[in-house]
Structure formats: C-alpha cells, structure tokens
Motif scaffolding. Structure first.
Motif, short mmCIF file in Angstrom:
data_model
loop_
_atom_site.label_atom_id
_atom_site.label_comp_id
_atom_site.label_asym_id
_atom_site.label_seq_id
_atom_site.Cartn_x
_atom_site.Cartn_y
_atom_site.Cartn_z
N LYS A 68 -14.80 -87.68 57.29
CA LYS A 68 -16.20 -87.26 57.48
C LYS A 68 -16.29 -85.77 57.15
N LYS A 69 -17.32 -85.39 56.43
CA LYS A 69 -17.51 -83.99 56.05
C LYS A 69 -17.73 -83.12 57.29
N VAL A 70 -16.99 -81.99 57.35
CA VAL A 70 -17.21 -81.02 58.42
C VAL A 70 -17.71 -79.68 57.89
N VAL A 86 -14.92 -79.18 49.77
CA VAL A 86 -15.42 -79.93 50.92
C VAL A 86 -14.28 -80.22 51.88
N PHE A 87 -14.55 -79.91 53.14
CA PHE A 87 -13.59 -80.11 54.23
C PHE A 87 -13.94 -81.40 54.97
N PHE A 88 -12.94 -82.20 55.24
CA PHE A 88 -13.14 -83.48 55.93
C PHE A 88 -12.25 -83.56 57.15
N LYS A 93 -3.00 -79.32 57.25
CA LYS A 93 -3.06 -78.71 58.58
C LYS A 93 -3.74 -77.35 58.47
N PRO A 94 -4.80 -77.14 59.25
CA PRO A 94 -5.43 -75.82 59.24
C PRO A 94 -4.41 -74.76 59.65
N SER A 95 -4.52 -73.59 59.06
CA SER A 95 -3.60 -72.50 59.37
C SER A 95 -4.35 -71.33 59.98
N THR A 96 -3.81 -70.76 61.03
CA THR A 96 -4.42 -69.59 61.66
C THR A 96 -4.34 -68.38 60.73
N LYS A 97 -3.49 -68.42 59.72
CA LYS A 97 -3.34 -67.31 58.78
C LYS A 97 -4.51 -67.24 57.80
N ASN A 98 -5.31 -68.27 57.72
CA ASN A 98 -6.38 -68.31 56.73
C ASN A 98 -7.60 -67.48 57.09
N LEU A 154 -11.02 -66.26 59.63
CA LEU A 154 -12.26 -66.91 60.07
C LEU A 154 -13.17 -67.22 58.89
N PRO A 155 -13.84 -68.31 58.90
CA PRO A 155 -13.95 -69.35 59.92
C PRO A 155 -12.91 -70.46 59.77
N PHE A 156 -12.12 -70.39 58.70
CA PHE A 156 -11.23 -71.50 58.35
C PHE A 156 -10.10 -71.72 59.35
N SER A 157 -9.68 -70.66 60.03
CA SER A 157 -8.61 -70.79 61.02
C SER A 157 -9.08 -71.55 62.25
N LYS A 158 -10.39 -71.65 62.43
CA LYS A 158 -10.96 -72.35 63.59
C LYS A 158 -11.57 -73.70 63.22
N LEU A 159 -11.66 -73.98 61.93
CA LEU A 159 -12.29 -75.22 61.46
C LEU A 159 -11.34 -76.40 61.62
N ASP A 160 -11.81 -77.48 62.19
CA ASP A 160 -11.00 -78.67 62.43
C ASP A 160 -11.16 -79.63 61.25
#
Length: 174
Positions: free
Chosen positions: A110-112, A104-106, A22-27, A29-35
C-alpha cells in the motif's frame, strides 16, 4: 482514454514481487521516520493537469507509466540520503511540473508516500513534507515570502544518476 503505458495489473503484480527494504536512520528526515518496506521508481511522461503523480488521488496507477523498477537497498539509501539534505535544495524552480520520475514508498503493498520529480522546472512534490526543502527563504518575514525548493546541481545530479542506473528518461537530462 487509451492507455499507452503499463496496465494496472502489470504494475500491481510487479509491486508484489519487489524486494523488501529496511528504512535507515542514516537517510535523514522524513525518510528515517517513514515506515515503508518497498520503493519503486516509475518512469512516465507527466502533465501537471492530468498526471502530476505516478499514483492518482484514487490510489490507481496512471495509465502512462512506461517503466518501473524497484530500488535496491543501496539505491534507496543513496537517493534518500541526498533528498533529505539541505544541500540538495535551494535553487529556483519554474511552474511547468511535467514530471518523468515518481518514487513511491509502499508498506504491505500500500502506498505510504510518493515523490514526483520534474527536472524541466527543477521541482519535486512529496506527499509528506521534506524539511530540507524549506531552508532557503526569499523575502523572509514579508507577505511575499517563499522557499527556494528547487534542486541544487548536487540534488539534480543524484536524480540523474539514479535514472541512469535504472535506464529512465532523465538519464540524458542536463
């Protein structure tokens, strides 16, 4: 060209079995907004001309990936928190870019996004902008303005610590 690493089928099968995150808002930008719902780290011996990323422009895994490990929620939160902070960037970098680590984020397999890291030249390349990388500017306001996007000792240490946990190449980097 002969493959010397894991084959595409093995890599895709592993992706399908990776744990959901689960993405965390604590991480930050840009990771807190990445799906994303999975993050897999790849260990490979990159080359700036042929293999500068774990997944190529055609969406295929490169043939030289030697190891892969999905990140746990704790590992993901820890490395993303560091990679989103200004204190992790601001040093010089060289031009070699022969990465050994791909993160790599999926989403739905699918790669995002992907971040590929070369500690030899102290640089990383992300497919999406990491705002923290652009905080230290040299020759500001001139035609020769550029950013010091290289890792600080703190940023480099976080990458090395992750690689130690995963038993990847950079576990012995200085």
């Amino acid at each position: 060209m002969d493959t010397i690493g894991l084959n595409e089928e093995t890599l895709v099968s592993y992706l399908k079995t990776a744990k959901i995150l689960k993405p965390s808002t604590k991480n930050g930008l840009p990771f807190s907004k990445l799906d994303y719902d999975k993050i897999i780290a790849y260990d490979y011996k990159g080359d700036e001309k042929m293999y500068s990323a774990a997944i190529d422009r055609n969406g295929k895994f490169i043939p030289i990936i030697e190891k892969q490990k999905f990140l746990t929620q704790n590992q993901a939160d820890k490395i993303l928190s560091v990679l989103s902070k200004k204190s992790s960037y601001g040093e010089a970098s060289a031009a070699c870019f022969n990465p050994h680590l791909g993160i790599v984020f999926f989403r739905n397999n699918k790669k995002v996004n992907q971040i590929n890291i070369c500690l030899d030249c102290n640089n990383s390349i992300s497919e999406i902008d990491i705002p923290a990388q652009a905080h230290k500017v040299f020759n500001k306001g001139t035609d020769s303005e550029y950013y010091f996007t290289g890792f600080t000792p703190k940023g480099k240490l976080a990458v090395i610590e992750l690689c130690q946990e995963l038993q990847f190449y950079y576990k012995t980097a200085e």
